[in-house]
Design a protein around this motif. Structure first.
Motif, short mmCIF file in Angstrom:
data_model
loop_
_atom_site.label_atom_id
_atom_site.label_comp_id
_atom_site.label_asym_id
_atom_site.label_seq_id
_atom_site.Cartn_x
_atom_site.Cartn_y
_atom_site.Cartn_z
N LEU A 7 -5.54 81.92 -6.01
CA LEU A 7 -4.63 82.46 -5.02
C LEU A 7 -3.55 83.26 -5.73
CD1 LEU A 7 -4.16 79.23 -2.88
CD2 LEU A 7 -5.93 80.95 -2.68
N GLN A 31 -15.20 83.27 -1.92
CA GLN A 31 -13.90 82.89 -2.47
C GLN A 31 -13.97 81.50 -3.10
OE1 GLN A 31 -11.09 84.60 -2.82
NE2 GLN A 31 -9.72 82.93 -3.40
N PHE A 88 -9.04 84.14 -9.75
CA PHE A 88 -8.42 84.97 -8.72
C PHE A 88 -8.93 86.40 -8.81
CE2 PHE A 88 -4.75 87.88 -7.79
CZ PHE A 88 -4.88 87.82 -6.41
N TYR A 133 -9.85 88.11 -2.44
CA TYR A 133 -8.84 87.35 -1.70
C TYR A 133 -8.39 88.11 -0.46
CZ TYR A 133 -4.59 84.89 -0.47
OH TYR A 133 -3.62 84.21 0.24
N GLU A 188 -9.68 74.19 -0.61
CA GLU A 188 -9.83 75.59 -0.25
C GLU A 188 -10.37 75.74 1.17
OE1 GLU A 188 -11.00 78.72 -3.27
OE2 GLU A 188 -11.82 76.91 -4.18
N TYR A 241 -7.63 75.17 3.49
CA TYR A 241 -6.72 76.31 3.38
C TYR A 241 -7.19 77.47 4.26
CZ TYR A 241 -4.30 80.22 0.96
OH TYR A 241 -3.56 81.34 0.66
N PRO A 283 -2.21 77.07 -8.41
CA PRO A 283 -2.55 77.69 -7.14
C PRO A 283 -1.43 77.58 -6.13
CG PRO A 283 -4.39 76.44 -7.98
CD PRO A 283 -3.22 76.12 -8.84
N HIS A 284 -0.69 78.68 -5.98
CA HIS A 284 0.52 78.76 -5.13
C HIS A 284 1.50 77.68 -5.52
CE1 HIS A 284 0.05 81.96 -2.28
NE2 HIS A 284 -1.18 81.62 -2.09
#
Length: 286
Positions: free
Chosen positions: A46, A97, A103, A108, A170, A173, A285-286
């Motif tokens: 991400l 993805q 990434f 994305y 994921e 998400y 990831p974020h």
């Protein structure tokens, strides 16, 4: 008579052994760091959440509105067929993805756009074809979004995007994002039409709400996870009313631009942003 080794020889042997030990520790440390960095790169699929991220997110949601309307309305394929088409694209993009090892900006943002287009046609199908109306559609989709977050939390113990590091996380998400995009379409239509604020009024309302989120981020201790999802959800109805403002007839308060032209310009903007501005994967990831 047996000669005892000199203290000098003992010191040299001790020094050599100590150096060898430290070299081994250093090599092991480097190997662990390489393994950790490789794992981090593998998990970080991400992008970093920056100003560019939010600008591109709004552009993508606006593209989702104009692109979804172009397929379902301008091409006269209808909301159901449009939803099926974009649902297939969405599933393919999400699977790609999830299978990706790192990434990839193009992948994305293609997945984000897929969520916005399927969200547009799905919301329109529920609101108009099924006849439940904007209020009913908004309520239903809000319930689905909350259910998605609840199941995610119950399964993994958190809905923080910092923890999106496994295929299961994921999947939660992207499903949550898809519901938020669909909710945004219905909420934007309800605000502009049912509430009577129009497209410009709706855009001002959602812009003001996003400004409040920014204020809360910098000057309060409100959960960053809550603020992230609030901003993520609010960008969708903003994009929806802006997209409608671009392509709706003048008599309805729009600019009557071609849906194809508006979609092409928005797509070109997103593509150019990916090519010109370097986007890094989140450190975690974020």
């Amino acid at each position: 008579m047996i000669e005892r080794p000199s203290s000098k020889i003992i010191d040299m042997n001790y020094y050599s052994a100590t150096c060898a030990t430290f070299r081994c520790i250093k090599l092991v440390g480097k190997k662990e760091n390489r393994m950790n960095n490789t794992t981090e790169r593998t998990l970080s699929k991400l992008p970093e959440v920056t100003l560019l991220f939010w600008i591109m997110k709004i552009a993508a949601t606006t593209l989702g509105e104009t692109g979804g309307d172009a397929v379902s309305m301008s091409m006269n394929l209808g909301y159901l067929v449009g939803t099926v088409i974009f649902a297939v694209i969405f599933l393919v993009a999400v699977l790609a993805q999830i299978k990706a090892k790192g990434f990839h900006p193009f992948l994305y943002w293609a997945t984000i756009i897929a969520t916005t287009t399927v969200g547009t046609t799905l919301a329109d199908f529920a609101d108009r074809s099924l006849g439940i109306g904007y209020a009913g559609g908004t309520s239903l989709l809000f319930a689905l979004l909350m259910a998605s977050l609840a199941v995610w939390y119950r399964s993994l113990g958190t809905v923080s995007v910092d923890t999106v590091s496994s295929p299961k996380a994921e999947m939660f998400y992207w499903v949550t994002i898809m519901f938020s995009q669909t909710l945004g379409t219905a909420l934007g239509d309800w605000t502009a039409d049912t509430a009577g604020l129009g497209y410009v009024g709706g855009a001002m309302v959602f812009s003001a709400l996003l400004a409040l989120v920014v204020v809360a981020y910098y000057w309060t201790t409100i959960s960053r996870t809550l603020l992230f999802w609030a901003a993520f959800i609010l960008t969708r109805p903003l994009g929806a009313v802006v997209g409608d403002f671009l392509d709706k007839p003048l008599s309805a308060g729009g600019l009557a631009l071609s849906r194809y032209s508006a979609s092409a310009v928005l797509f070109a903007f997103i593509l150019t942003s990916i090519l010109i501005f370097q986007q890094r994967a989140a450190k975690q990831p974020h």
